[in-house]
Write a protein that holds these residues in place. Structure first.
Motif, mmCIF file in Angstrom:
data_model
loop_
_atom_site.group_PDB
_atom_site.id
_atom_site.type_symbol
_atom_site.label_atom_id
_atom_site.label_comp_id
_atom_site.label_asym_id
_atom_site.label_seq_id
_atom_site.Cartn_x
_atom_site.Cartn_y
_atom_site.Cartn_z
ATOM 1 N N ILE A 154 0.870 -1.174 0.000
ATOM 2 C CA ILE A 154 0.000 0.000 0.000
ATOM 3 C C ILE A 154 0.905 1.221 0.000
ATOM 4 O O ILE A 154 1.611 1.491 0.979
ATOM 5 N N ILE A 155 0.893 1.955 -1.109
ATOM 6 C CA ILE A 155 1.851 3.036 -1.328
ATOM 7 C C ILE A 155 1.132 4.288 -1.831
ATOM 8 O O ILE A 155 0.343 4.223 -2.780
ATOM 9 N N SER A 156 1.387 5.399 -1.178
ATOM 10 C CA SER A 156 0.900 6.702 -1.650
ATOM 11 C C SER A 156 -0.613 6.724 -1.872
ATOM 12 O O SER A 156 -1.099 7.193 -2.899
ATOM 13 N N CYS A 157 -1.331 6.197 -0.911
ATOM 14 C CA CYS A 157 -2.798 6.249 -0.925
ATOM 15 C C CYS A 157 -3.227 7.205 0.187
ATOM 16 O O CYS A 157 -3.289 6.816 1.366
ATOM 17 N N GLY A 158 -3.485 8.438 -0.177
ATOM 18 C CA GLY A 158 -3.666 9.506 0.801
ATOM 19 C C GLY A 158 -4.898 9.413 1.675
ATOM 20 O O GLY A 158 -4.988 10.113 2.692
ATOM 21 N N ASN A 159 -5.862 8.573 1.310
ATOM 22 C CA ASN A 159 -7.095 8.482 2.093
ATOM 23 C C ASN A 159 -7.081 7.346 3.107
ATOM 24 O O ASN A 159 -8.081 7.091 3.775
ATOM 25 N N VAL A 160 -5.953 6.673 3.232
ATOM 26 C CA VAL A 160 -5.827 5.559 4.171
ATOM 27 C C VAL A 160 -5.302 6.069 5.509
ATOM 28 O O VAL A 160 -4.328 6.825 5.557
ATOM 29 N N THR A 161 -5.938 5.643 6.607
ATOM 30 C CA THR A 161 -5.509 6.054 7.940
ATOM 31 C C THR A 161 -5.187 4.817 8.787
ATOM 32 O O THR A 161 -5.270 3.680 8.321
ATOM 33 N N ASP A 162 -4.850 5.075 10.040
ATOM 34 C CA ASP A 162 -4.552 3.983 10.974
ATOM 35 C C ASP A 162 -5.705 2.984 11.048
ATOM 36 O O ASP A 162 -5.481 1.770 11.140
ATOM 37 N N ARG A 163 -6.923 3.490 11.023
ATOM 38 C CA ARG A 163 -8.095 2.618 11.159
ATOM 39 C C ARG A 163 -8.129 1.554 10.076
ATOM 40 O O ARG A 163 -8.415 0.381 10.347
ATOM 41 N N GLY A 164 -7.832 1.934 8.855
ATOM 42 C CA GLY A 164 -7.846 0.972 7.766
ATOM 43 C C GLY A 164 -6.682 0.000 7.834
ATOM 44 O O GLY A 164 -6.845 -1.203 7.609
ATOM 45 N N ILE A 165 -5.496 0.513 8.158
ATOM 46 C CA ILE A 165 -4.308 -0.342 8.215
ATOM 47 C C ILE A 165 -4.456 -1.411 9.295
ATOM 48 O O ILE A 165 -4.088 -2.577 9.097
ATOM 49 N N ILE A 166 -5.005 -1.043 10.434
ATOM 50 C CA ILE A 166 -5.152 -2.003 11.532
ATOM 51 C C ILE A 166 -6.024 -3.190 11.129
ATOM 52 O O ILE A 166 -5.800 -4.324 11.568
ATOM 53 N N THR A 167 -7.004 -2.959 10.261
ATOM 54 C CA THR A 167 -7.906 -4.058 9.876
ATOM 55 C C THR A 167 -7.207 -5.129 9.040
ATOM 56 O O THR A 167 -7.760 -6.213 8.842
ATOM 57 N N LEU A 168 -5.990 -4.860 8.607
ATOM 58 C CA LEU A 168 -5.252 -5.858 7.832
ATOM 59 C C LEU A 168 -4.823 -7.046 8.692
ATOM 60 O O LEU A 168 -4.363 -8.057 8.167
ATOM 61 N N HIS A 169 -4.994 -6.938 9.996
ATOM 62 C CA HIS A 169 -4.604 -8.042 10.875
ATOM 63 C C HIS A 169 -5.450 -9.293 10.631
ATOM 64 O O HIS A 169 -5.087 -10.385 11.061
ATOM 65 N N HIS A 170 -6.568 -9.134 9.912
ATOM 66 C CA HIS A 170 -7.401 -10.294 9.582
ATOM 67 C C HIS A 170 -6.770 -11.175 8.507
ATOM 68 O O HIS A 170 -7.159 -12.334 8.350
#
Length: 208
Positions: A154-170
């Protein structure tokens, strides 16, 4: 006085003309932006009848390429980029294994196309203006991807925040995760610690 009046009128006319020109440019820009936004939404509309008719991999390929992404099929090295040259033949022969969504217009409403893909091992989101937290939450909730996905960038996607990244733990089978140039991430250490704890066998690299 007459000459001064003429000059004043000319200056006023020039300023008015400039203002109208600027207004036309702004309206033109807004119209173009609205048009492309509408067109991208059309490209992302899910055709469930098409999925039933040609299968999930073919339908997802059409969606991804329509939006400017590329796909790589299982057993093939070449990336498929041209919508008009999608391969023909037995549908079961072409299973999507890799997705490169660099600079594509894929958005949340099209993610239903991913639900029934069983062989996707690699996904790259780079400079995707419509990728946001809801997209990553949706991605992490897809059971097939939880089983198959091993490589995610995930590179240079300006609308992504901590909330979205954390959900990758699934995505428990991830083996490599690369995060770069994501200005929306504000709690870097906390977010990374969540991922490291949840994905102990995943190599996580960051450039934030």
């Amino acid at each position: 006085m007459r000459e001064l009046s003429r000059k004043s009128i000319k200056m006023l006319f020039a300023k008015t003309t400039a203002s109208f020109t600027a207004l036309r440019c702004i309206r033109s820009h807004v119209c173009r932006r609205n048009f492309w936004g509408w067109l991208n939404a059309v490209f992302n509309k899910v055709d469930y009848d098409r999925i039933k008719a040609v299968g999930p991999d073919r339908a997802a390929s059409e969606w991804l390429l329509r939006c400017g992404a590329s796909v790589r099929y299982k057993g093939f090295d070449k990336w498929q980029k041209d919508y008009n040259h999608l391969p023909t033949g037995p549908l079961e022969k072409f299973r999507i294994e890799g997705i490169d969504a660099t600079e594509s217009c894929i958005m949340f409403k099209g993610f239903d196309y991913l639900d029934d893909l069983e062989y996707v091992e690699e996904i790259k989101f780079q400079r995707c203006m419509y990728i946001q937290d809801e997209c990553l939450e949706r991605l992490g909730g897809i059971e097939n991807l939880q089983k198959s996905l091993q490589w995610l960038e995930i590179i240079s996607c300006g609308n992504v925040t901590d909330r979205g990244i954390i959900t990758l733990h699934h995505l428990k089978n991830l083996r490599y995760l690369f995060l770069s140039d994501l200005p929306g991430i504000e709690e870097k250490e906390k977010t990374l610690q969540v991922l490291i704890t949840a994905l102990p066998t995943c190599e996580i690299k960051v450039d934030l």
